[in-house]
Design a protein around this motif. Structure first.
Motif: not given
Length: 252
Positions: A115-120, A144-148, A152-153, A160-162
């Motif tokens: 959640d942190y990575m996606t919010s960032r 893009e790296k953070l989304y990917n 993975l997690l 993550t998908l959306f």
């Protein structure tokens, strides 16, 4: 380069990898159910401030700050003014939240990291509207790296998908983007949407994907389901007005 538009306001993506306090859910509900333009919605501004002030572990607080500031950036009615100043403010928030996150216990719940990575990543994408051409490439590349990494997690997590599907959809086709490329992720997101505002978001955007692909039957089905959830939504009105002119939210 990402395509930018009026619907930039509505590219805010909900974060629900772990259980959020009521204030966060209320923020998303207000954004997508209200019939008011976001920049004119005073209640939305109040909800943003409530999320900004939430307490929790370091990584939770960092996530809340990212979410609140993304909303603030995207709902700014004067987003075209003082672009350098606003981009600098976004960068300062990113630094603040990364420092907070660094102090978190290494044994943290991996879903909180997702959640942190996606919010960032979402806040980085919000900064695209203020950046130069080279800045856009840098921000989008880091996002893009953070989304990917989030995928993975948590390969079946809605956010993550959306998030990944939306970033691909607005990426130019010549660099591997577009709605057709994003379609498998959109369909997986449908299967993992649980909250009403998640369902509304995936339904309305999928309706636009199907309209782009000239699948009128699927378009009507998903737009109808979105209408059933939030019939007074401002985003829904914008979509219908565009669709009447044979345009979609992706065209603006």
């Amino acid at each position: 380069m990402l395509r930018l538009s009026f619907v930039y306001l509505f590219l805010i993506i909900p974060s629900v990898a772990f259980s959020y306090p009521e204030e966060v859910n209320n923020l998303y509900i207000e954004m997508y159910s209200s019939n008011l333009k976001p920049s004119d919605n005073d209640n939305l501004s109040k909800q943003i401030n409530k999320v900004r002030d939430l307490e929790g572990t370091d990584i939770e607080v960092a996530t809340y700050i990212n979410i609140a500031e993304e909303f603030r950036v995207r709902t700014d009615g004067n987003k075209k003014k003082d672009k350098k100043k606003k981009l600098k403010a976004i960068e300062q928030v990113l630094i603040e939240t990364e420092i907070l996150k660094a102090f978190e216990n290494r044994n943290q719940d991996p879903m909180r990291a997702v959640d942190y990575m996606t919010s960032r990543a979402n806040l980085l994408i919000a900064g695209v509207n203020y950046a130069s051409i080279f800045g856009i490439q840098s921000l989008a590349g880091e996002a893009e790296k953070l989304y990917n990494n989030s995928l993975l997690l948590a390969p079946n997590n809605f956010i993550t998908l959306f998030s990944t599907a939306m970033s691909i959809s607005f990426k130019p086709r010549f660099v591997g983007g577009g709605v057709k490329v994003a379609m498998p992720l959109f369909l997986r997101a449908v299967a993992n949407a649980k909250l009403d505002y998640e369902k509304f978001m995936i339904y309305i955007w999928l309706s636009q994907v199907f309209l782009e692909m000239d699948d009128k039957s699927s378009y009507n089905e998903y737009l109808g389901m979105a209408t059933f959830i939030y019939p007074q939504s401002f985003l829904l009105k914008v979509a219908k007005d565009l669709n009447d002119d044979e345009d979609t939210l992706f065209d603006q």
